[in-house]
Scaffold this active site. Structure first.
Site, short mmCIF file in Angstrom:
data_model
loop_
_atom_site.label_atom_id
_atom_site.label_comp_id
_atom_site.label_asym_id
_atom_site.label_seq_id
_atom_site.Cartn_x
_atom_site.Cartn_y
_atom_site.Cartn_z
CG ASN A 195 -0.20 0.05 2.52
OD1 ASN A 195 0.87 0.64 2.70
ND2 ASN A 195 -1.10 -0.54 3.50
N GLY A 228 -7.86 3.87 -5.18
CA GLY A 228 -7.76 2.93 -6.11
C GLY A 228 -6.45 2.41 -6.02
CG ASP A 257 -4.99 -10.60 2.37
OD1 ASP A 257 -3.75 -10.19 1.91
OD2 ASP A 257 -5.30 -10.96 3.23
#
Length: 324
Positions: A195, A228, A257
């Site tokens: 991330n 996004g 995940d």
């Protein structure tokens, strides 16, 4: 084509707190922190990053190979995964430890307090990939997700030595890893997943700039939460894909995940990075709209309809043949 998904196997104990954690924290007293939150609900769910991804891949009609370590309490979980298309024959069963447990409380702002008991996960370092490859065939990819750090390192080194294409996804282990270990885990990866916060942590701990990271991996895929995902590749313009439309968030555990499962499934289907990100975002939407990481379901037509609603008819036309 074989997909080896290496990572933690765990059960999730998920609780919800009806207030905001920040209202109970005194910033200048955090060194004396001692608080208790009265939770409203408790859900005990199947989890662990590797089974979560495998379940998502199985939901798309693929047959991933789960690679990890669990306790002798894994029998029911194994049956569940196998019913959903997951190959569990290479899971190591510990003789002395319970399956790992993730305990997490989420407040009304989606902030989380969590802890993780590794248990049998520590035995992932004893798993060799070659016997698995001998059984299922040469891997399209070996995804190495958060797990026992020594196990992650062993799998990464074996992939390099044997020429297995691998995907680096260190995620939760980044906070506990030093720069040397992180460099070893991502150098040479075909793909690097993280991330946005984790991407900055990778740079800070390795001492590599964003460009130097891209020099060492084929493609970097960075999830951006509600904004996004960004896909970066050396010498190419970044691709930014918006999140799926009309998402009604309930609980965020396992969303990353599911995104990875959708992205990886699309790669196996031979689709572009743009389509892979779109499929990943739609699969992630199903997870965030449920409590638990493997409680969602959909029909092929429902999934294609949601692709169309979020990304247009061309995307739906591309995806539909792979689901039906």
């Amino acid at each position: 084509m074989s997909l080896l998904i290496c990572g933690s196997i765990a059960t999730d104990h998920l609780m919800t707190f009806g207030g905001k954690f920040r209202d109970s924290l005194v910033v200048d007293q955090l060194d004396k922190l001692s608080v208790s939150f009265l939770v409203d609900e408790l859900e005990i769910r199947r989890g662990g990053v590797a089974p979560n991804m495998c379940f998502g891949l199985g939901s798309l009609g693929l047959s991933p190979v789960l690679v990890g370590a669990a306790g002798d309490d894994f029998a029911d979980y194994r049956s569940w995964l196998e019913r959903h298309g997951v190959d569990c024959s290479s899971v190591r069963i510990s003789e002395t430890r319970h399956t790992a447990r993730f305990v997490c409380t989420t407040d009304t702002t989606m902030a989380q307090f969590a802890s993780f008991y590794p248990g049998a996960m520590a035995e992932a370092r004893l798993i060799e990939l070659k016997p698995i490859v001998d059984r299922v065939g040469s891997p399209t990819f070996v995804l190495i997700a958060a797990d026992d750090p020594d196990g992650m390192l062993r799998h990464t080194q074996e992939c390099r030595q044997r020429g297995y294409p691998f995907i680096a996804d260190p995620s939760q282990q980044l906070a506990f890893s030093d720069g040397e270990l992180i460099r070893d885990l991502i150098d040479g990866a075909a793909y690097l997943f993280s991330n946005e916060y984790e991407s900055h942590m990778i740079e800070a701990k390795t001492g590599w700039s964003s460009g130097e990271v891209l020099d060492r991996v084929g493609v970097q895929v960075t999830t951006l939460g509600k904004n996004g995902v960004r896909i970066s590749q050396r010498g190419a313009e970044d691709i930014v894909i918006s999140a799926a439309a009309d998402v009604h968030a309930v609980e965020p555990t396992g969303v990353g995940d599911a995104f990875r499962a959708g992205f990886l499934g699309a790669l196996v289907w031979g689709m572009s990075h743009e389509r892979a990100a779109q499929i990943g975002c739609v699969l992630a939407a199903y997870v965030v709209e449920t409590v638990g990481t493997q409680e969602y379901s959909f029909t092929p037509s429902e999934f294609v309809k949601r692709i169309e609603q979020s990304y247009g008819i061309d995307a739906a036309v591309d995806v539909a043949p792979h689901l039906t």
